[in-house]
Structures are given as C-alpha cells and as structure tokens.
Motif scaffolding. Structure first.
Motif, short mmCIF file in Angstrom:
data_model
loop_
_atom_site.label_atom_id
_atom_site.label_comp_id
_atom_site.label_asym_id
_atom_site.label_seq_id
_atom_site.Cartn_x
_atom_site.Cartn_y
_atom_site.Cartn_z
N LEU A 1 0.83 -1.21 0.00
CA LEU A 1 0.00 0.00 0.00
C LEU A 1 0.86 1.26 0.00
CD1 LEU A 1 -2.86 -1.01 2.48
CD2 LEU A 1 -3.00 -0.79 -0.01
N ALA A 2 2.00 1.19 0.68
CA ALA A 2 2.91 2.34 0.69
C ALA A 2 3.42 2.62 -0.72
CB ALA A 2 4.08 2.09 1.63
N GLN A 3 3.69 1.56 -1.48
CA GLN A 3 4.10 1.75 -2.87
C GLN A 3 2.99 2.45 -3.66
OE1 GLN A 3 7.09 1.15 -4.16
NE2 GLN A 3 7.80 0.41 -2.17
N ASN A 4 1.75 2.09 -3.37
CA ASN A 4 0.62 2.73 -4.04
C ASN A 4 0.49 4.19 -3.65
OD1 ASN A 4 -0.12 0.41 -5.43
ND2 ASN A 4 -1.54 -0.27 -3.84
N VAL A 5 0.80 4.49 -2.38
CA VAL A 5 0.77 5.88 -1.92
C VAL A 5 1.75 6.71 -2.74
CG1 VAL A 5 1.36 7.43 -0.02
CG2 VAL A 5 0.02 5.37 0.44
N PHE A 6 2.98 6.21 -2.90
CA PHE A 6 3.98 6.98 -3.63
C PHE A 6 3.70 7.01 -5.13
CE2 PHE A 6 6.22 6.54 0.36
CZ PHE A 6 6.77 7.80 0.50
N LEU A 7 3.05 5.98 -5.63
CA LEU A 7 2.62 6.01 -7.01
C LEU A 7 1.58 7.11 -7.20
CD1 LEU A 7 2.72 4.74 -9.83
CD2 LEU A 7 0.95 3.13 -9.08
N ASN A 8 0.69 7.26 -6.21
CA ASN A 8 -0.31 8.32 -6.24
C ASN A 8 0.36 9.68 -6.20
OD1 ASN A 8 -2.44 10.16 -5.40
ND2 ASN A 8 -3.65 8.37 -4.87
N VAL A 9 1.37 9.82 -5.32
CA VAL A 9 2.12 11.08 -5.23
C VAL A 9 2.78 11.39 -6.57
CG1 VAL A 9 4.13 12.20 -4.17
CG2 VAL A 9 2.52 10.91 -2.74
#
Length: 207
Positions: free
Chosen positions: A57-65
């Motif tokens: 999920l953290a990877q998805n957060v940074f992908l969103n950023v």
C-alpha cells in the motif's frame, strides 16, 4: 500563488522538493521517497496489522504522489497531504477486509513486534517472563487501538506514534483542533478501560 505564500512554502523543504519534481527534477522525488517511505509503511502497518500489505500500500501511496505531481499545489504541509493519502489507502483496505473477516486479531500481531516494540525503550536485561509480559501488553494495546472508531484510531496513531501536532491531525482527519482533542480524550478513556487488567504504570507507557 502570492509572494507571501511563496515565501512560506519556500521554508517547507518537502513542499519545495515536490515543486522541483513537478518541474522535472526526479532526484527531488527520490529524496521524498527516502524520507517518508518507512514512515508511511509503519503508519499503514499500525492501521491494518499486516506488514507485507502495508509495504504494498505504501508503494501505491507513492505512485499516487508521483501521478499527482503535475496538479500538486502546496496548500498544506507535504506531510499532511501524504498522510491523508496513506490514511485513505489504509481505510479502503480495512473496508475491503470487512467483507472477508477470515483473519483474527492474533494473526495480525503474530511475529510482528518490530514497529510497536520500537516505541518502548529497549531493555536487554528483561527476564524471559518480563519479555513475555511486555509482548503481551504490546499485543493488547494493538488490539485495543484496532477496536477504536476510525477517527479515534487515526488520532491516536498520529499523535502517539507519529508525533503529529493537533493542527496536523485535524487537517489529515478533516476536523477542528477541538474535535481532535475530544477524539483523543475519548480514545484514552476507552483504551484505559480496555487495558484495565494491566497496571496504571504499564498503561502510562502507551497512553
């Protein structure tokens, strides 16, 4: 953006890095990733209790950023903005799981004493029984926090483990500072009740 606002945000290193990335400086994004990656993983882990899933999920957060760079406007601190994204990711995961209640609370804490344990002073001289009692309390606190309503849970994690100010927590949750203080007060009362079988001295370590 007015001249005053430019000056204000020039003092916010994270926002400045995001604006540099917006202008094509990939190294600025790398610096933000390096600074916040572990923090975001730990925050999501405390929320959902699954380290591997928290990393995903953290990877998805940074992908969103990354994808939001072109439209990013520094209306608040970068840390506030990214934690809003992380909280939404964690809440969505919990909602998804609510339809598949197969794993127990015991499974969410088994073998994962790292992040919460690090919040307590290390004592290598603990006896075997003392270490077991400490781990039992850690697990009990984790279960107690997990049982809180979403906003109370968010406020506790951000205040106790992330050291966010009341103002920052209010922006992340989307409420007033007085509401945050009320959430924390109610959460503290609820946690003390749930952990009443432990000594007051032990409770104060966490609360």
């Amino acid at each position: 953006m007015s001249e005053n606002n430019v000056c204000d945000y020039a003092l916010n290193e994270d926002a400045a890095l995001m604006l540099k990335f917006q202008q094509g400086d990939d190294s600025a994004f790398e610096r933000l990733l390096e600074k916040y990656h572990e923090q975001i993983i730990n925050f999501i882990y405390r929320y959902i209790g699954d380290k591997a899933e928290a990393e995903d999920l953290a990877q998805n957060v940074f992908l969103n950023v990354y994808r939001s760079a072109k439209t990013y406007v520094p209306k608040s601190k970068f840390s506030t903005w990214i934690y809003v994204i992380a909280r939404n990711m964690a809440l969505n995961e919990l909602r998804r799981r609510s339809n598949h209640r197969e794993s127990s609370l015991e499974e969410t804490v088994s073998g994962e004493d790292g992040d919460l344990s690090r919040q307590i002073a290390d004592n290598s001289k603990l006896s075997a029984s003392g270490a077991l009692e400490k781990q039992d309390l850690i697990n009990a606190v984790k279960r107690a926090i997990d049982s809180l309503p979403d906003n109370q849970k968010t406020a506790v994690i951000l205040r106790r483990y992330e050291n966010f100010s009341y103002e920052e927590i209010a922006r992340i949750i989307g409420c007033s500072v007085s509401a945050v203080k009320s959430l924390l007060s109610r959460a503290k009362t609820a946690l003390k009740e749930k952990l009443s079988s432990y000594s007051q001295e032990q409770n104060e370590t966490f609360l």
